[in-house]
Design a protein around this motif. Structure first.
Motif, PDB file in Angstrom:
ATOM      1  N   GLU A   1      13.962  -5.371  -5.655  1.00 52.23           N
ATOM      2  CA  GLU A   1      13.308  -4.066  -5.490  1.00 52.23           C
ATOM      3  C   GLU A   1      11.843  -4.271  -5.184  1.00 52.23           C
ATOM      4  OE1 GLU A   1      12.737  -1.739  -9.073  1.00 52.23           O
ATOM      5  OE2 GLU A   1      13.381  -3.453 -10.273  1.00 52.23           O
ATOM      6  N   CYS A   2      11.196  -3.225  -4.713  1.00 49.45           N
ATOM      7  CA  CYS A   2       9.758  -3.232  -4.483  1.00 49.45           C
ATOM      8  C   CYS A   2       9.087  -2.501  -5.632  1.00 49.45           C
ATOM      9  CB  CYS A   2       9.414  -2.550  -3.166  1.00 49.45           C
ATOM     10  SG  CYS A   2      10.023  -3.436  -1.705  1.00 49.45           S
TER      11      CYS A   2
ATOM     12  N   GLY B   1      -5.463   1.548 -10.107  1.00 49.55           N
ATOM     13  CA  GLY B   1      -6.645   0.756  -9.796  1.00 49.55           C
ATOM     14  C   GLY B   1      -6.444  -0.163  -8.620  1.00 49.55           C
ATOM     15  N   THR B   2      -5.239  -0.179  -8.051  1.00 49.28           N
ATOM     16  CA  THR B   2      -4.949  -0.987  -6.867  1.00 49.28           C
ATOM     17  C   THR B   2      -4.268  -0.119  -5.820  1.00 49.28           C
ATOM     18  OG1 THR B   2      -2.782  -1.708  -7.686  1.00 49.28           O
ATOM     19  CG2 THR B   2      -4.692  -3.061  -8.298  1.00 49.28           C
ATOM     20  N   PHE B   3      -4.142  -0.668  -4.610  1.00 51.78           N
ATOM     21  CA  PHE B   3      -3.500   0.100  -3.541  1.00 51.78           C
ATOM     22  C   PHE B   3      -2.910  -0.873  -2.531  1.00 51.78           C
ATOM     23  CE2 PHE B   3      -7.527  -0.995  -1.770  1.00 51.78           C
ATOM     24  CZ  PHE B   3      -7.350  -1.050  -0.391  1.00 51.78           C
ATOM     25  N   SER B   4      -2.018  -0.349  -1.678  1.00 46.41           N
ATOM     26  CA  SER B   4      -1.452  -1.107  -0.567  1.00 46.41           C
ATOM     27  C   SER B   4      -1.309  -0.157   0.612  1.00 46.41           C
ATOM     28  CB  SER B   4      -0.085  -1.703  -0.951  1.00 46.41           C
ATOM     29  OG  SER B   4       0.505  -2.332   0.160  1.00 46.41           O
ATOM     30  N   ASN B   5      -2.005  -0.467   1.726  1.00 49.01           N
ATOM     31  CA  ASN B   5      -2.008   0.431   2.883  1.00 49.01           C
ATOM     32  C   ASN B   5      -1.098  -0.056   4.007  1.00 49.01           C
ATOM     33  OD1 ASN B   5      -3.465  -1.758   3.653  1.00 49.01           O
ATOM     34  ND2 ASN B   5      -5.359  -0.633   4.083  1.00 49.01           N
ATOM     35  N   LYS B   6      -0.321  -1.128   3.761  1.00 52.99           N
ATOM     36  CA  LYS B   6       0.599  -1.632   4.773  1.00 52.99           C
ATOM     37  C   LYS B   6       1.976  -1.827   4.158  1.00 52.99           C
ATOM     38  CE  LYS B   6      -2.934  -4.124   7.403  1.00 52.99           C
ATOM     39  NZ  LYS B   6      -3.362  -5.452   7.926  1.00 52.99           N
ATOM     40  N   PRO B   7       3.017  -1.493   4.884  1.00 51.96           N
ATOM     41  CA  PRO B   7       4.367  -1.751   4.358  1.00 51.96           C
ATOM     42  C   PRO B   7       4.673  -3.244   4.332  1.00 51.96           C
ATOM     43  CG  PRO B   7       4.481  -0.944   6.620  1.00 51.96           C
ATOM     44  CD  PRO B   7       3.037  -0.821   6.200  1.00 51.96           C
ATOM     45  N   GLY B   8       5.428  -3.665   3.311  1.00 52.35           N
ATOM     46  CA  GLY B   8       5.801  -5.077   3.188  1.00 52.35           C
ATOM     47  C   GLY B   8       4.674  -5.973   2.737  1.00 52.35           C
TER      48      GLY B   8
END
Length: 862
Positions: free
Chosen positions: A122-123, A129-136
């Motif tokens: 699973e993902c 306090g963190t982030f992800s702006n790209k898939p994968g």
């Protein structure tokens, strides 16, 4: 309290107590890969191991070296291990060993990366306090300062206005508080041409407070001028705004111009910093936080005139760092460095003012290899001096690191907690300056200021300025080479080595006792003696032992006792054969390590840690129980079984510690015990199971037959045998019990001629027979003499009775003519001795009477 690993934003922190806590992660790999992580591990009071197990709970071969190496304070290390395909269970395990009240520094781990994972079930959403702006994306990025994010964010949100702020990796913004005195600090500007300095005030960055609130304070006005302090010794002010070092061959006390040293003198090089208007050129300051970089770029220390003090920092758990770099140390020109002798020393005067659990660390780095803590002080400490001695000419970096509290927090509550350093002095520094000159040995030309180095163990004679060797049994002081007083006498029972750099015992000792000379030879005990004492237990029940190594005597004064930490991939043999810069190894006359048994915490092998030096200087050997303020109390050890005096070896440590301001001391009592063969047995007092009762003075009892004095003629006696066949043997045997060893040997048995017993019996019988005959003859003679006297007396009595009124005619005692001597007999009704002999010879009866015929000397006519 529940012990566990605690998340701290962008890193995870281990436990701080003496529990064993594991961080476990299981991963299944379709192909081989590796695991990589960054860590910070600065405290050897906690063991940190990383290993891998398979699905059968068996450790993988790739984790043979599972002990993670220590890192420098404030620096992150990295560690990577290969992973096999299949199931891999990763363990980060820490075990604290608390022998005192001070908590351990936790282990920090971040950026754990695993390569070789073929898929995941699973993902996971990004944490707050963190982030992800790209898939994968492989991982999530941390939100910058003054932004925040919630769980699973694709971007960070800025705080709504300037009234709010946030730190890196925050999940929300908070209101900015009003400014207080905790939010600014002061600095001193360099001196100007008028000799003035300005006091400047600056906000601590990043600034998180507000000045526009009602109860907020304003930044004090800057620019107030004050007189500059004088230059430090060895520097001068040539009319400019700064101080400059004196040229080579010259000296200055800091207030006068530099002057050349006179003939026969040389500059005493070094550094003496006691005025702090600007930071010296070979010093730098910084701020570091183990969790993030929010205090990077800030000055950790501030100059303040007559002292330098720690600054405010970004938060209370920041490390405020001060560094001093010295490229090398060497002895004065008139001396050559003896092996193992002192080359220089660094001394600093400081005090700490703390309301929390602050700690000041003093660390040393040699040749830029690793920085290691030499000493630390916790809590408030009064103004005091500390000295560290240098024994090697190498590049040194000395570091002072101050932390107000080691509890994880991001605020500044202890702004007034600080450390002040008033002076720092380094002697014999290679690129140092001179505040004074000292005498040196002149060359053969005796001209100018040319100086020649004296050979090892030589001092400079005052009258001629020539080198002269120190007297026997003395060593040369590194701080005083001028005059015979520079040669310091060795202690009792000790001698100097070849270059007069140290005193030691050659294992031989002589003592006079009651007109008897006792000679001791401890050569067979010169090998390192060891003692494992314990067990002891920490407050949480962890079992540990105290392990001691003792280098008693010999070896030309070399320190042969080594103690090391075995939680690295170095061995003692490798360290001794290689570089001596490895600070996990200590060499001394007496040293101590803490041993954690394998069964105590589930380790595969026993662990050795916390190695310390108990004695690096030999003081002397004597039968007395006191030497140089080291006292062995009589009740410290059991009473000896013999009258042979105990011999005491005394040592000390030249380095002071927080609890032992005069350094540690050690006394080893050598006791003669014939029942302890070989190396014998070493023990500590029963009332002090750790070898010490106060932590500063250590006591040991070494019992061995090798501690007995050498044998002399007083230790044996002779036994004479019977005379056999004209010869007699004399044997020699040891006195029992035997309280001596070696020395003289028993003499060979002695054989002498003698007469047999039969001959002397014959001689005795002959002498006895002769004596008996002589006694009989003498008896007969005196018996006949007695008979005559009695006969004369009887005649006199008879004459007197016949005529009572007439005077008796004169009678003569002599024998008249015609008288027979045989008629004179003695009247007696007792048997004489001769008669008894006759009766015994003829066996007559006991009532035998002897008939005696009486005759008179008168004429029959009367």
């Amino acid at each position: 309290m529940h012990s566990s690993w605690i998340p701290r934003g962008n890193y995870i922190e281990s436990n701080r107590d003496d529990c064993t806590v594991s961080l476990i992660y299981a991963v299944h790999l379709k192909k081989s890969g590796y695991v990589f992580f960054e860590y910070q591990y600065v405290d050897n009071n906690i063991f940190f191991e990383f290993f891998i197990q398979n699905d059968q709970c068996q450790e993988m071969d790739t984790t043979t070296d599972k002990w993670v190496k220590l890192t420098d304070n404030g620096e992150w290390g990295s560690h990577s291990v290969m992973l096999k395909s299949g199931t891999n269970i990763l363990y980060w395990r820490t075990t604290g060993i608390l022998m005192g009240s001070k908590a351990v520094k936790p282990v920090l781990v971040k950026n754990i990366t695993i390569e070789g994972v073929a898929y995941t079930s699973e993902c996971f959403p990004c944490k707050p306090g963190t982030f992800s702006n790209k898939p994968g994306s492989f991982n999530c990025q941390v939100c910058p300062r003054n932004t925040y994010s919630e769980k699973g964010a694709k971007e960070c949100i800025r705080c709504k206005d300037d009234s709010q702020f946030s730190e890196e990796g925050s999940s929300e913004c908070t209101e900015r508080p009003p400014c207080t005195t905790k939010d600014y600090f002061q600095i001193h500007t360099p001196c100007d041409e008028e000799g003035k300095t300005q006091i400047m005030y600056k906000w601590i960055e990043p600034k998180i407070c507000r000045e526009d609130l009602t109860d907020a304070i304003r930044l004090p006005p800057s620019g107030e001028k004050k007189d500059c302090p004088p230059c430090n010794p060895g520097f001068y002010n040539n009319g400019s705004s700064s101080c400059h070092p004196c040229p080579p061959g010259t000296f200055s006390d800091g207030t006068k111009e530099c002057r050349p040293c006179p003939a026969g003198m040389e500059p005493a090089l070094g550094f003496e910093y006691k005025w702090w208007n600007v930071l010296p050129g070979n010093m730098k300051t910084s701020c570091f936080n183990v969790g993030n970089s929010k205090c990077d770029g800030m000055n950790g220390w501030e100059v303040a005139g007559d002292h330098i003090q720690s600054g405010a920092g970004g938060s209370d758990n920041d490390y405020l760092i001060l560094n001093l770099h010295i490229p090398g140390f060497k002895p004065p020109t008139s001396m050559t460095g003896a092996t193992g002798s002192e080359l220089g020393r660094i001394t600093f005067v400081f005090e700490t003012l703390c309301s929390a659990d602050c700690v000041l660390y003093f660390m040393v780095d040699i040749n830029r290899k690793s920085t290691n803590v030499v000493e630390s002080w916790g809590g408030t400490k009064e103004k005091q001096a500390y000295t560290h001695i240098i024994f090697k000419n190498a590049t040194f970096t000395f570091t002072w690191a101050f932390q107000k509290t080691n509890q994880g927090q991001d605020n500044r509550r202890f702004i007034n907690d600080m450390v002040k350093i008033y002076s720092i002095t380094a002697t014999n520094a290679v690129d140092g300056v001179a505040s004074s000159c000292r005498a040196c040995a002149l060359g053969s030309e005796q001209s100018g200021s040319s100086c020649v180095p004296c050979p090892p163990g030589h001092y400079i004679e005052k009258e001629t300025n020539q080198c002269k060797e120190c007297p026997p049994d003395t060593y040369l002081s590194i701080h005083q080479v001028y005059g015979k007083e520079a040669c310091i006498p060795c202690g009792p029972g000790s001698k100097n080595n070849q270059d007069h750099s140290v005193c030691y015992s050659d294992c031989f000792f002589y003592h006079e006792k009651e007109n008897q000379s006792l000679h001791y030879d401890f050569s067979n005990l010169s090998s390192v003696g060891s003692l494992m004492n314990g067990p002891s237990f920490t407050s949480k029940g962890t079992k540990y032992f105290h392990f001691f190594n003792i280098s008693l005597c010999g070896h030309e004064g070399k320190k042969m006792a080594f103690c090391t930490n075995n939680i690295t991939d170095f061995t003692v043999k490798e360290i001794v054969a290689g570089s001596d810069d490895y600070t996990n190894l200590v060499g001394a006359f007496v040293c101590q390590s803490t041993i954690i048994p394998s069964e105590s915490k589930g380790f595969r092998a026993a662990l050795s840690s916390q190695s310390i030096i108990l004695a690096d200087t030999f003081l002397g050997v004597t039968v007395e129980t006191t030497l140089q303020n080291i006292n062995i109390k009589e009740d410290m050890f059991p009473v000896p079984a013999s009258q042979i005096p105990d011999v005491h070896f005394f040592y000390k440590s030249s380095t002071a510690t927080t609890s032992c301001i005069n350094g540690r001391s050690t006394a080893v009592k050598m006791r003669c015990n014939p029942t302890k063969s070989g190396a014998g047995v070493i023990s500590v007092p029963s009332k002090c199971p750790a070898g010490t009762c106060d932590g500063c003075t250590f006591y040991f009892l070494w019992e061995s037959a090798e501690a007995c004095p050498l044998c002399t003629e007083h230790d044996f006696h002779e036994i004479e045998g019977a005379c056999k066949r004209g010869f007699q043997e004399t044997l020699y045997v040891w006195n029992e019990p035997k309280w001596c060893i070696k020395g003289i040997s028993l003499p060979e048995k002695k054989l002498a001629t003698c007469e047999t017993v039969d001959f002397w019996l014959k001689v005795g019988a002959g002498v006895g027979a002769f004596t008996a005959v002589l006694l009989v003859a003498l008896t007969c003679y005196f018996w006949k003499k007695n008979q005559k006297l009695e006969y004369k007396y009887s005649k006199l009595v008879m004459t007197t009775n016949s005529k009572e009124c007439e005077l008796p005619a004169a009678d003569s005692c002599a024998i008249m003519e015609g008288e027979d001597n045989e008629e004179e007999v003695v009247y007696s009704n007792k048997q004489s001795l001769l008669g008894k002999l006759k009766s015994l010879a003829t066996k007559e009866k006991e009532d035998h009477f002897e008939s005696v015929q009486l005759k008179t000397s008168r004429s029959p006519n009367i």
